[in-house]
Design an enzyme around this catalytic site. Structure first.
Site, short mmCIF file in Angstrom:
data_model
loop_
_atom_site.label_atom_id
_atom_site.label_comp_id
_atom_site.label_asym_id
_atom_site.label_seq_id
_atom_site.Cartn_x
_atom_site.Cartn_y
_atom_site.Cartn_z
N GLY A 41 -8.90 -9.85 3.23
CA GLY A 41 -8.20 -8.68 2.73
C GLY A 41 -8.84 -7.37 3.13
N ALA A 69 -4.64 -6.32 -0.40
CA ALA A 69 -3.89 -6.88 0.73
C ALA A 69 -3.56 -8.35 0.51
CB ALA A 69 -4.67 -6.70 2.03
N ASP A 70 -4.52 -9.11 -0.02
CA ASP A 70 -4.28 -10.53 -0.27
C ASP A 70 -3.14 -10.74 -1.24
OD1 ASP A 70 -6.58 -12.17 1.05
OD2 ASP A 70 -7.61 -10.49 0.12
N SER A 71 -3.12 -9.96 -2.31
CA SER A 71 -2.09 -10.13 -3.33
C SER A 71 -0.71 -9.82 -2.77
CB SER A 71 -2.38 -9.22 -4.53
OG SER A 71 -3.59 -9.59 -5.16
N GLY A 118 0.37 -12.57 -0.52
CA GLY A 118 0.78 -13.75 -1.29
C GLY A 118 2.17 -13.59 -1.86
#
Length: 404
Positions: free
Chosen positions: A142, A170-172, A175
């Site tokens: 991220g 960014a990861d969230s 996802g």
């Protein structure tokens, strides 16, 4: 897990992802009824189990993303382990994975192979830079997505360095985007009978959010810089300190709200001043506008300022910390949920589903699986393995059957 109207009840998901983005996608699907089987390294499990903070050895971050999933411990580095996973996928509707591009293909588990025996399979692939392009093989977390996308460069104040957020931003978003892509692919499958590959790069959903800066550069030749709490698109807007040292946000982002804000401040005349009469004029004199709002907010404690703003229907809110959120009746009723079935996390609250459906009451987050806790259950249920075969695979280190 009771189906209680869950739109994805009966959907079978195999999650091969670790850490953050792919497990977030898995949680989104699980939130709406999918049975998510999480495949983990039989010895170490998902690295997120080591994240801090922890309570009595249990990672809180891991718990948030994986409560209610079922864990199988299978070693994908072994031929037998890969065969077991392939057989599980033959019975699945969706695979979510986050390996570096090419890894699944190297293991003989690429989309072409998997869809030969399961043509309706939807495969969500989350990686740093996507499955195509010159940077596809570069590793990416991220933080890399937040910097490479341009986000960090515009986040912060003019006199501060570029800043990444202190959470998996960014990861969230990646996802969430992967879960949306899966939903679209499943809808398309209902019409065609065929699955497809959902390709999500960590940086792309974030780049969409900050997309105006690229239009500004390509259309106007301007490179956006850090501007603190302002957006550079509307004024007045920002975070302000009240007399008691507490902070609040105000977003007077259209003409009517700006006029109501000046009226709330006892300065209804300001909206008729040519320097402040339009959004463009206010942005041209933003320092003066901000000085007026800053000075007014400091005249009273935050609760009093917010009460006045509410009376005048100005968009505003307190700057909450975690304690404020947990105590707020609105968030208690609508958003925060408990993880049940785990003594360590008794009375622990976390945000529930990111959206609400009228025909669905929402999930129950029934426990956080240990590594391989459901291995025996799933391999018996799905693949028909007997006790002798399970014992042999466990002895060979191919599986972790939860110590049973």
């Amino acid at each position: 897990m009771s189906d209680n109207g869950a739109p994805l009840a009966g959907l079978r998901v195999v999650e091969l992802g670790t850490m953050y983005a792919a497990p977030t996608a898995g949680r989104m699907l699980r939130d709406f009824g999918a049975d998510v089987i999480k495949v983990e390294d039989p010895r170490t499990g998902d690295y997120a189990r080591q994240w801090i903070p922890q309570k009595d050895g249990l990672s809180l971050g891991f718990s948030r993303l994986n409560a209610g999933k079922r864990s199988v411990g299978i070693d994908l580095r072994t031929d037998e382990g890969r065969d077991l996973v392939r057989r599980l996928i033959d019975e699945a509707d969706v695979v979510v994975e986050s390996f570096r591009p090419g890894r699944l293909e190297d293991w003989g588990l690429g989309p072409e192979v998997l869809r030969e025996s399961n043509p309706g399979l939807v495969i969500a692939r989350v990686s740093g830079f996507g499955q195509t392009g010159p940077n596809r093989l570069l590793p990416g977390f991220g933080t890399v997505a937040e910097t490479a996308s341009g986000f960090a460069n515009v986040n912060g104040w003019p006199d501060s360095p570029p800043t990444s957020p202190p959470f998996g931003f960014a990861d969230s978003i990646a996802g969430l985007s992967a879960a949306m892509g899966v939903s679209m692919a499943l809808f398309n499958r209902s019409r065609t009978g065929r699955g497809e590959v959902v390709d999500v790069a960590l940086y792309e959903p974030l780049m969409f959010i900050i997309g105006d800066m690229f239009l500004k550069y390509t259309a106007l030749g301007e490179v956006q810089q850090r501007i603190g709490n302002s957006t550079g698109a509307a004024s007045p807007r920002g975070i302000y300190e009240a007399a008691d040292g507490k902070f609040l946000s105000i977003a007077a982002s259209n003409q009517a709200i700006a006029a109501r804000l000046f009226a709330a401040m006892g300065r209804a005349d300001v909206i008729d001043d040519p320097r402040y009469a339009t959004n463009a004029a206010r942005l041209a004199h933003n320092d003066e506008v901000q000085a007026m709002v800053i000075e007014w907010c400091k005249r009273a404690p935050r609760d009093e300022v917010l009460a006045i703003l509410e009376k005048f229907e100005v968009v505003s809110a307190p700057v909450n910390d975690a304690a404020d959120v947990v105590k707020d009746p609105h968030f208690q009723e609508r958003t925060l949920v408990e993880i049940t079935g785990n003594e360590i996390l008794a009375n622990t609250l976390m945000p529930g589903p990111v959206l609400h459906l009228s025909g669905y009451d929402g999930p129950v987050y029934d426990g956080v699986p240990t590594v391989g806790e459901q291995t025996r259950e799933i391999l018996t249920e799905r693949l028909g393995l007997d006790d002798a075969e399970l014992a042999r695979l466990a002895a060979a280190g191919v599986i972790n059957d939860g110590g049973k």
